[in-house]
Design a protein around this motif. Sequence first.
Motif, PDB file in Angstrom:
ATOM      1  N   UNK A 210       0.828  -1.186   0.000  1.00 30.75           N
ATOM      2  CA  UNK A 210       0.000   0.000   0.000  1.00 30.75           C
ATOM      3  C   UNK A 210       0.862   1.234   0.000  1.00 30.75           C
ATOM      4  N   UNK A 211       0.278   2.344  -0.430  1.00 29.44           N
ATOM      5  CA  UNK A 211       0.996   3.607  -0.468  1.00 29.44           C
ATOM      6  C   UNK A 211       1.184   4.108   0.949  1.00 29.44           C
ATOM      7  N   UNK A 212       2.423   4.362   1.319  1.00 28.52           N
ATOM      8  CA  UNK A 212       2.712   4.757   2.687  1.00 28.52           C
ATOM      9  C   UNK A 212       2.847   6.259   2.851  1.00 28.52           C
ATOM     10  N   UNK A 213       2.450   7.029   1.818  1.00 25.53           N
ATOM     11  CA  UNK A 213       2.610   8.466   1.925  1.00 25.53           C
ATOM     12  C   UNK A 213       1.657   9.068   2.922  1.00 25.53           C
ATOM     13  N   UNK A 214       0.536   8.389   3.183  1.00 25.51           N
ATOM     14  CA  UNK A 214      -0.388   8.875   4.198  1.00 25.51           C
ATOM     15  C   UNK A 214       0.009   8.291   5.531  1.00 25.51           C
ATOM     16  N   UNK A 215       0.454   9.135   6.436  1.00 30.37           N
ATOM     17  CA  UNK A 215       0.903   8.643   7.722  1.00 30.37           C
ATOM     18  C   UNK A 215       0.618   9.691   8.775  1.00 30.37           C
ATOM     19  N   UNK A 216       0.656   9.264  10.028  1.00 35.69           N
ATOM     20  CA  UNK A 216       0.426  10.203  11.120  1.00 35.69           C
ATOM     21  C   UNK A 216      -1.041  10.389  11.401  1.00 35.69           C
ATOM     22  N   UNK A 217      -1.375  11.514  12.012  1.00 38.13           N
ATOM     23  CA  UNK A 217      -2.729  11.823  12.439  1.00 38.13           C
ATOM     24  C   UNK A 217      -3.611  12.070  11.217  1.00 38.13           C
ATOM     25  N   UNK A 218      -4.685  11.282  11.071  1.00 37.72           N
ATOM     26  CA  UNK A 218      -5.555  11.458   9.911  1.00 37.72           C
ATOM     27  C   UNK A 218      -6.209  12.830   9.902  1.00 37.72           C
ATOM     28  N   UNK A 219      -6.407  13.428  11.065  1.00 33.99           N
ATOM     29  CA  UNK A 219      -7.032  14.748  11.119  1.00 33.99           C
ATOM     30  C   UNK A 219      -6.147  15.811  10.470  1.00 33.99           C
ATOM     31  N   UNK A 220      -4.843  15.561  10.426  1.00 31.80           N
ATOM     32  CA  UNK A 220      -3.928  16.515   9.804  1.00 31.80           C
ATOM     33  C   UNK A 220      -3.886  16.365   8.290  1.00 31.80           C
ATOM     34  N   UNK A 221      -4.444  15.260   7.775  1.00 33.95           N
ATOM     35  CA  UNK A 221      -4.400  14.998   6.337  1.00 33.95           C
ATOM     36  C   UNK A 221      -5.652  15.434   5.603  1.00 33.95           C
ATOM     37  N   UNK A 222      -6.690  15.791   6.335  1.00 35.93           N
ATOM     38  CA  UNK A 222      -7.982  16.078   5.719  1.00 35.93           C
ATOM     39  C   UNK A 222      -7.897  17.312   4.825  1.00 35.93           C
ATOM     40  N   UNK A 223      -8.499  17.213   3.640  1.00 40.12           N
ATOM     41  CA  UNK A 223      -8.553  18.355   2.731  1.00 40.12           C
ATOM     42  C   UNK A 223      -9.372  19.484   3.353  1.00 40.12           C
ATOM     43  N   UNK A 224      -8.970  20.704   3.090  1.00 40.79           N
ATOM     44  CA  UNK A 224      -9.661  21.862   3.656  1.00 40.79           C
ATOM     45  C   UNK A 224     -10.933  22.169   2.872  1.00 40.79           C
ATOM     46  N   UNK A 225     -11.922  22.778   3.544  1.00 33.67           N
ATOM     47  CA  UNK A 225     -13.110  23.230   2.813  1.00 33.67           C
ATOM     48  C   UNK A 225     -12.732  24.286   1.778  1.00 33.67           C
ATOM     49  N   UNK A 226     -13.531  24.387   0.745  1.00 33.57           N
ATOM     50  CA  UNK A 226     -13.318  25.402  -0.283  1.00 33.57           C
ATOM     51  C   UNK A 226     -14.635  26.025  -0.691  1.00 33.57           C
ATOM     52  N   UNK A 227     -14.572  26.994  -1.564  1.00 34.60           N
ATOM     53  CA  UNK A 227     -15.796  27.694  -1.964  1.00 34.60           C
ATOM     54  C   UNK A 227     -16.779  26.761  -2.669  1.00 34.60           C
ATOM     55  N   UNK A 228     -16.245  25.786  -3.409  1.00 33.59           N
ATOM     56  CA  UNK A 228     -17.134  24.867  -4.116  1.00 33.59           C
ATOM     57  C   UNK A 228     -17.752  23.864  -3.150  1.00 33.59           C
ATOM     58  N   UNK A 229     -16.924  23.217  -2.320  1.00 35.96           N
ATOM     59  CA  UNK A 229     -17.470  22.221  -1.386  1.00 35.96           C
ATOM     60  C   UNK A 229     -18.415  22.856  -0.371  1.00 35.96           C
ATOM     61  N   UNK A 230     -18.136  24.090   0.029  1.00 39.14           N
ATOM     62  CA  UNK A 230     -19.027  24.779   0.972  1.00 39.14           C
ATOM     63  C   UNK A 230     -20.373  25.130   0.344  1.00 39.14           C
ATOM     64  N   UNK A 231     -20.391  25.232  -0.976  1.00 35.53           N
ATOM     65  CA  UNK A 231     -21.629  25.637  -1.657  1.00 35.53           C
ATOM     66  C   UNK A 231     -22.555  24.469  -1.962  1.00 35.53           C
ATOM     67  N   UNK A 232     -22.089  23.239  -1.751  1.00 30.58           N
ATOM     68  CA  UNK A 232     -22.887  22.063  -2.118  1.00 30.58           C
ATOM     69  C   UNK A 232     -24.034  21.866  -1.125  1.00 30.58           C
ATOM     70  N   UNK A 233     -25.236  21.721  -1.644  1.00 34.67           N
ATOM     71  CA  UNK A 233     -26.381  21.318  -0.833  1.00 34.67           C
ATOM     72  C   UNK A 233     -26.846  19.950  -1.313  1.00 34.67           C
ATOM     73  N   UNK A 234     -27.287  19.122  -0.373  1.00 35.12           N
ATOM     74  CA  UNK A 234     -27.596  17.729  -0.686  1.00 35.12           C
ATOM     75  C   UNK A 234     -29.040  17.424  -0.320  1.00 35.12           C
ATOM     76  N   UNK A 235     -29.720  16.714  -1.204  1.00 30.82           N
ATOM     77  CA  UNK A 235     -31.079  16.242  -0.954  1.00 30.82           C
ATOM     78  C   UNK A 235     -31.074  14.719  -0.962  1.00 30.82           C
ATOM     79  N   UNK A 236     -31.775  14.126  -0.008  1.00 35.92           N
ATOM     80  CA  UNK A 236     -31.826  12.673   0.089  1.00 35.92           C
ATOM     81  C   UNK A 236     -31.387  12.208   1.459  1.00 35.92           C
ATOM     82  N   UNK A 237     -31.882  11.033   1.850  1.00 35.89           N
ATOM     83  CA  UNK A 237     -31.568  10.488   3.168  1.00 35.89           C
ATOM     84  C   UNK A 237     -30.149   9.941   3.204  1.00 35.89           C
ATOM     85  N   UNK A 238     -29.554  10.012   4.392  1.00 35.42           N
ATOM     86  CA  UNK A 238     -28.231   9.419   4.596  1.00 35.42           C
ATOM     87  C   UNK A 238     -28.292   7.922   4.293  1.00 35.42           C
TER      88      UNK A 238
END
Length: 317
Positions: free
Chosen positions: A33-61
Amino acid sequence: MRLRPLALLSTVAVSALLLTGCSDSAAPEPSSTDSTASGDVCEQVAKPGTVSDSVTVEGDFGAVSTAKFELGQDVTELQRTVVTEGDGAKIKEGAYVSYALSAFDVATGDRVGDVGYVSGELLPQQVLADPTLAQVIGCASVGSRLAAVFPGQEGGAGAQVYVVDVLDTVPLAAWGEDKPAAEGMPEVKLAKNGEPAVSIPDGDAPAELKVSVLKEGDGEPVADGDTTLLQYFGVNWADGKSFDSSWSRGEPISIPGNTYVPGFVQALEGQKAGSQVLVVIPPELGYGDQASEAIPANSTLVFVIDILATQHAPAAQ
């Protein structure tokens, strides 16, 4: 257009993998497996952006959803926004996660595809085994719905919005209801983490395949041609010594199409995820007269198998 790499084992990918043929090993080495992802997963999370913040979702989880967003926006990097926060545990380093997603084209809003909403369609994936998965799902709570936006090619073509439902994490040992072993079978004792130890009974090995369910799970049953996520512990009947074990490697394995030796495959078929299966495999359903450093020719093999999840072959979905 196709789904991006987040859907690591989509039905299309599995269909291609199954064409690679059979393995001659009951318990092959897991793929690296690719070992480039290491350490605390919370530090690897992509940041919100203008596009992702603008998404609205319809439908049940947990069901196919519809996403709305402004079309044709410029996307230059991966973005992630938590649409709704789940009340389950946060995804930790090394966790195997079940998820489902719906994908949409950023330019047109058209649906690209959906995957993971049907039971047995996707195997759980280990977050740190793939950097993209860590950036999208890492540190999220089970039950969360996420909006992830993937950049396209140079010039922006092909950018996609993913609506990702974080369904659950999967235990690393069988969790089913305890069942008594069949008479004459080896004795199995479990450590606190679920790792088995096997004691071979006195007497000759059985001449036929013997299967005993030690824990009966409540998950999806394994069908012919499936790919399972499992733990295993293998012992030679003749000397009681373990010759191979996923536990010793520290992670479960999955081999496309369950291309193990015939006796191993027969022990899996019809068993439900969450089950632990004890199987005694005679030589003709194992390696026969083939010998290796770990397994002499004409060996009777004993396996304790924990079935953690199964992904059905495309024709069975």
